[in-house]
Design a protein around this motif. Structure first.
Motif, PDB file in Angstrom:
ATOM      1  N   GLU A 133     -46.649  39.760  26.554  1.00 23.94           N
ATOM      2  CA  GLU A 133     -45.439  40.553  26.732  1.00 23.94           C
ATOM      3  C   GLU A 133     -44.799  40.881  25.384  1.00 23.94           C
ATOM      4  O   GLU A 133     -44.611  40.016  24.535  1.00 23.94           O
ATOM      5  CB  GLU A 133     -44.454  39.761  27.592  1.00 23.94           C
ATOM      6  N   THR A 134     -44.486  42.174  25.175  1.00 23.57           N
ATOM      7  CA  THR A 134     -43.799  42.567  23.947  1.00 23.57           C
ATOM      8  C   THR A 134     -42.314  42.192  24.053  1.00 23.57           C
ATOM      9  O   THR A 134     -41.792  41.915  25.134  1.00 23.57           O
ATOM     10  CB  THR A 134     -43.912  44.071  23.691  1.00 23.57           C
ATOM     11  N   LEU A 135     -41.636  42.212  22.911  1.00 19.54           N
ATOM     12  CA  LEU A 135     -40.209  41.909  22.907  1.00 19.54           C
ATOM     13  C   LEU A 135     -39.429  42.910  23.742  1.00 19.54           C
ATOM     14  O   LEU A 135     -38.479  42.543  24.446  1.00 19.54           O
ATOM     15  CB  LEU A 135     -39.682  41.892  21.472  1.00 19.54           C
TER      16      LEU A 135
ATOM     17  N   LYS B   5     -38.722  39.779   9.289  1.00 16.69           N
ATOM     18  CA  LYS B   5     -39.391  40.653   8.331  1.00 16.69           C
ATOM     19  C   LYS B   5     -40.402  41.560   9.045  1.00 16.69           C
ATOM     20  O   LYS B   5     -40.688  41.378  10.227  1.00 16.69           O
ATOM     21  CB  LYS B   5     -40.112  39.820   7.260  1.00 16.69           C
ATOM     22  N   SER B   6     -40.957  42.499   8.298  1.00 19.98           N
ATOM     23  CA  SER B   6     -41.952  43.411   8.852  1.00 19.98           C
ATOM     24  C   SER B   6     -43.327  42.741   8.899  1.00 19.98           C
ATOM     25  O   SER B   6     -43.466  41.561   8.562  1.00 19.98           O
ATOM     26  CB  SER B   6     -42.020  44.692   8.022  1.00 19.98           C
ATOM     27  N   ASP B   7     -44.337  43.479   9.306  1.00 17.35           N
ATOM     28  CA  ASP B   7     -45.663  42.904   9.542  1.00 17.35           C
ATOM     29  C   ASP B   7     -46.316  42.383   8.260  1.00 17.35           C
ATOM     30  O   ASP B   7     -46.821  41.270   8.202  1.00 17.35           O
ATOM     31  CB  ASP B   7     -46.556  43.958  10.212  1.00 17.35           C
TER      32      ASP B   7
ATOM     33  N   LYS C 283     -45.891  36.018  14.286  1.00 18.04           N
ATOM     34  CA  LYS C 283     -45.906  37.469  14.469  1.00 18.04           C
ATOM     35  C   LYS C 283     -45.811  37.801  15.953  1.00 18.04           C
ATOM     36  O   LYS C 283     -46.511  37.225  16.776  1.00 18.04           O
ATOM     37  CB  LYS C 283     -47.160  38.081  13.845  1.00 18.04           C
ATOM     38  N   ILE C 284     -44.897  38.710  16.270  1.00 16.26           N
ATOM     39  CA  ILE C 284     -44.621  39.078  17.650  1.00 16.26           C
ATOM     40  C   ILE C 284     -44.584  40.593  17.759  1.00 16.26           C
ATOM     41  O   ILE C 284     -43.988  41.276  16.912  1.00 16.26           O
ATOM     42  CB  ILE C 284     -43.267  38.497  18.106  1.00 16.26           C
TER      43      ILE C 284
ATOM     44  N   SER D  41     -45.382  48.741  21.485  1.00 20.20           N
ATOM     45  CA  SER D  41     -46.811  49.040  21.341  1.00 20.20           C
ATOM     46  C   SER D  41     -47.198  49.428  19.918  1.00 20.20           C
ATOM     47  O   SER D  41     -48.382  49.465  19.583  1.00 20.20           O
ATOM     48  CB  SER D  41     -47.198  50.176  22.301  1.00 20.20           C
ATOM     49  N   GLU D  42     -46.207  49.674  19.057  1.00 14.30           N
ATOM     50  CA  GLU D  42     -46.500  50.175  17.718  1.00 14.30           C
ATOM     51  C   GLU D  42     -46.081  49.233  16.583  1.00 14.30           C
ATOM     52  O   GLU D  42     -46.621  49.322  15.484  1.00 14.30           O
ATOM     53  CB  GLU D  42     -45.800  51.530  17.496  1.00 14.30           C
ATOM     54  N   THR D  43     -45.133  48.353  16.833  1.00 10.59           N
ATOM     55  CA  THR D  43     -44.500  47.603  15.755  1.00 10.59           C
ATOM     56  C   THR D  43     -44.644  46.094  15.940  1.00 10.59           C
ATOM     57  O   THR D  43     -44.491  45.593  17.055  1.00 10.59           O
ATOM     58  CB  THR D  43     -42.992  47.940  15.675  1.00 10.59           C
ATOM     59  N   VAL D  44     -44.948  45.407  14.839  1.00 14.78           N
ATOM     60  CA  VAL D  44     -45.043  43.948  14.843  1.00 14.78           C
ATOM     61  C   VAL D  44     -43.927  43.371  13.986  1.00 14.78           C
ATOM     62  O   VAL D  44     -43.683  43.817  12.866  1.00 14.78           O
ATOM     63  CB  VAL D  44     -46.410  43.469  14.311  1.00 14.78           C
TER      64      VAL D  44
END
Length: 224
Positions: free
Chosen positions: A2-4, A160-162, A187-188, A192-195
């Motif tokens: 599940e995404t955030l 922070k970013s990926d 990492k979460i 669908s595009e961003t971690v």
């Protein structure tokens, strides 16, 4: 997994949903005079502010300080989904602190406070379970702003970013100087595009009293 954003959309508790709705209304209303965020479209706010802030919701507990809280991200969403948190939000802008106090009042949030101050002027050192920041600043800078306020055994969490490998290398010395003894990254998927990366530093030693330095030195001259 599940995404955030999916996690946020799947919230069933009506009081939580109503508080997020009221938070959005206040954000847009106050944004017209205080310029709190460049993101105003509702779905974008839900993804990039609300859902994103929840990245650490299953980790954080107890007494929490948010340094540079801005419009309340991540601390207000974390508080909404976990009312037992004791949240202290610090910001150097009195306008933003005024907004945060209004949010606390309008949402009926208990055990939450907003304080107009710079990090280096705070006297509450080494007493928080968690220190968080979701800000555009190098990890070495964030470490100096966060770690001094965490008690031994507590943790700082930087949103922070990926891609943060190089940033983590540069912050290694600063984290050690400030009392950090263990660093991990979770990492979460935000959508669908961003971690989203959570950099979690456990504090194992007291921070020397001279940190954080004043005169904006953590930003202008990061520890190396």
């Amino acid at each position: 997994m599940e995404t955030l954003y999916e996690k946020y959309k799947n919230i069933k508790d009506e009081q939580i949903k109503q508080r997020f709705e009221k938070y959005y209304e206040l954000l847009i209303q106050w944004n017209e005079k205080f310029n709190l965020t460049a993101i105003t479209e509702k779905t974008a706010v839900e993804i990039k502010h609300f859902a994103d802030s929840l990245a650490a919701s299953e980790i954080i507990k107890g007494k929490v300080i948010d340094i540079g809280a801005g419009a309340g991200f991540p601390s207000i969403p974390l508080k909404i989904v976990n009312p037992s948190l004791y949240i202290t939000m610090i910001d150097s802008s009195n306008k933003r602190v005024t907004f945060l106090k209004e949010v606390i009042e309008q949402l009926g949030l208990e055990k939450a406070e907003a304080i107009h101050s710079r990090a280096e002027d705070l006297k509450e050192r080494e007493c928080f379970d968690f220190a968080v920041a979701r800000a555009v600043a190098p990890l070495s800078t964030l470490a100096e702003y966060l770690i001094p306020f965490v008690k031994k055994g507590g943790k700082m969490i930087a949103y922070k970013s990926d891609n943060i490998e190089e940033e983590m290398k540069e912050a290694k010395t600063a984290i050690k100087i400030l009392g950090g003894t263990k660093t991990e990254v979770i990492k979460i998927s935000l959508d669908s595009e961003t971690v989203r990366s959570l950099v979690i530093v456990t504090k194992g030693r007291p921070t020397p009293k001279k940190y954080p330095r004043g005169a904006n030195k953590p930003r202008l001259n990061p520890l190396k």
